[in-house]
Enzyme design. Structure first.
Site, PDB file in Angstrom:
ATOM      1  N   GLY A  12       0.776  -1.206  -0.287  1.00 20.47           N
ATOM      2  CA  GLY A  12       0.089   0.050   0.220  1.00 20.47           C
ATOM      3  C   GLY A  12       0.843   1.303  -0.184  1.00 20.47           C
ATOM      4  CB  SER A  13       4.276   2.155  -0.823  1.00 23.14           C
ATOM      5  OG  SER A  13       4.334   1.828  -2.072  1.00 23.14           O
ATOM      6  CG  ASN A  14       1.662   3.240  -6.069  1.00 22.75           C
ATOM      7  OD1 ASN A  14       2.193   4.417  -6.370  1.00 22.75           O
ATOM      8  ND2 ASN A  14       2.485   1.839  -5.846  1.00 22.75           N
ATOM      9  CE  LYS A  66     -12.322 -11.790 -10.466  1.00 20.58           C
ATOM     10  NZ  LYS A  66     -11.283 -12.124 -11.431  1.00 20.58           N
ATOM     11  CG  MET A  91      -1.776  -8.424  -6.129  1.00 24.10           C
ATOM     12  SD  MET A  91      -0.640  -7.678  -7.295  1.00 24.10           S
ATOM     13  CE  MET A  91       0.241  -9.241  -7.877  1.00 24.10           C
ATOM     14  NE  ARG A  92      -9.160 -10.990  -5.348  1.00 22.81           N
ATOM     15  CZ  ARG A  92      -9.106 -12.266  -5.069  1.00 22.81           C
ATOM     16  NH1 ARG A  92      -9.716 -13.047  -5.958  1.00 22.81           N
ATOM     17  NH2 ARG A  92      -8.407 -12.905  -4.024  1.00 22.81           N
ATOM     18  CG  ASN A 108      -3.304  -1.458 -12.758  1.00 24.36           C
ATOM     19  OD1 ASN A 108      -3.266  -1.343 -11.334  1.00 24.36           O
ATOM     20  ND2 ASN A 108      -2.812  -2.204 -13.510  1.00 24.36           N
ATOM     21  CG  HIS A 110       2.049  -2.774 -15.237  1.00 20.58           C
ATOM     22  ND1 HIS A 110       1.575  -4.078 -14.544  1.00 20.58           N
ATOM     23  CD2 HIS A 110       3.173  -3.274 -16.059  1.00 20.58           C
ATOM     24  CE1 HIS A 110       2.594  -4.954 -15.155  1.00 20.58           C
ATOM     25  NE2 HIS A 110       3.434  -4.604 -15.909  1.00 20.58           N
TER      26      HIS A 110
HETATM   27  C1  GRF Z   1       3.280  -1.232  -7.487  1.00 18.07           C
HETATM   28  O1  GRF Z   1       4.551  -1.720  -7.899  1.00 18.07           O
HETATM   29  C2  GRF Z   1       2.288  -1.297  -8.544  1.00 18.07           C
HETATM   30  O2  GRF Z   1       2.616  -0.838  -9.841  1.00 18.07           O
HETATM   31  C3  GRF Z   1       1.622  -2.650  -8.716  1.00 18.07           C
HETATM   32  O3  GRF Z   1       1.759  -3.263  -7.465  1.00 18.07           O
HETATM   33  C4  GRF Z   1       2.445  -2.360  -6.701  1.00 18.07           C
HETATM   34  C5  GRF Z   1       1.833  -1.890  -5.420  1.00 18.07           C
HETATM   35  O4  GRF Z   1       2.797  -1.210  -4.463  1.00 18.07           O
HETATM   36  N1  GRF Z   1       0.478  -2.681  -9.700  1.00 18.07           N
HETATM   37  P1  GRF Z   1       2.241  -1.007  -3.146  1.00 18.07           P
HETATM   38  O5  GRF Z   1       1.327  -1.723  -2.410  1.00 18.07           O
HETATM   39  O6  GRF Z   1       1.548   0.243  -3.572  1.00 18.07           O
HETATM   40  O7  GRF Z   1       3.405  -0.460  -2.294  1.00 18.07           O
END
Ligand code: GRF
Length: 192
Positions: A12-14, A66, A91-92, A108, A110
């Protein structure tokens, strides 16, 4: 103000970075009203708590399909008038149930320069392929794996001395710089 939900499965750093930038004012035009995680132990749930953002763990195992799982998600989103979904390490694969409801309203990030290295491990795949550059891509979500229309992408030159951990760090640095910016532009109506 656009009400968004972030979907995440792990660290969850983003998520945290987007929330921090909104708080300090360097991101704007939207709010993160909800975090949805599909893993009970996802650290992102802690981060949401620390930032006083409502979070839900929705357990996919409790649903027989789903479709039912995503219907439950939609119910929670509608209850809170969420207009837009930000995927950040979710991741889904999203199915038509959510895609039809949130048409062009799911994006998203990536960790590679799509269409190069789609899939679960964009960073590891680029590293193992020994390419001299990779990147980060922000795109709309469609029913394919990392195939939706690209909104913004940025290149990263890979230094030969970097190990995988260093590459991960550099990718995340770029992610944290560009995701809040692209979201801000998007919600200000400056899509490109
Ligand atoms: C990131 O590298 C993003 O590009 C990918 O999953 C990772 C998530 O990182 N989809 P975080 O959980 O936000 O640290």
């Amino acid at each position: 103000m656009v009400k968004t939900a972030v979907f995440a499965s792990g660290n969850g750093s983003n998520f945290e970075n987007i929330v921090a930038k909104l708080k300090e004012g360097s991101a704007s035009g939207f709010e993160v009203s909800l975090l949805i995680a599909d893993k009970e132990n996802a650290y992102v749930l802690e981060r949401a708590k620390n930032h006083n953002i409502e979070s839900l763990f929705i357990n996919p195992k409790l649903y027989s399909s789903k479709k039912e799982f995503e219907e439950k998600i939609i119910e929670e989103l509608e209850r809170r008038d969420i207009d837009f979904i930000i995927l950040a390490g979710y991741m889904r694969i999203i199915s038509d149930v959510l895609l039809n409801k949130y048409d062009r309203k799911i994006i998203n990030i990536h960790p590679a320069y799509l269409p190069e290295f789609p899939g679960k491990d964009g960073i590891g795949d680029a590293f193992n392929a020994k390419v001299d550059k990779t990147g980060v891509t922000i795109h709309y979500v469609d029913s394919g794996i990392d195939t939706g229309e690209i909104i913004y992408q940025e290149r990263i030159d890979i230094d030969k001395s970097w190990d995988k951990e260093r590459l991960e760090k550099e990718v995340h640095k770029v992610e944290h710089r560009i995701y809040p910016k692209v979201l801000t532009n998007l919600f200000r109506g400056e899509e490109k």
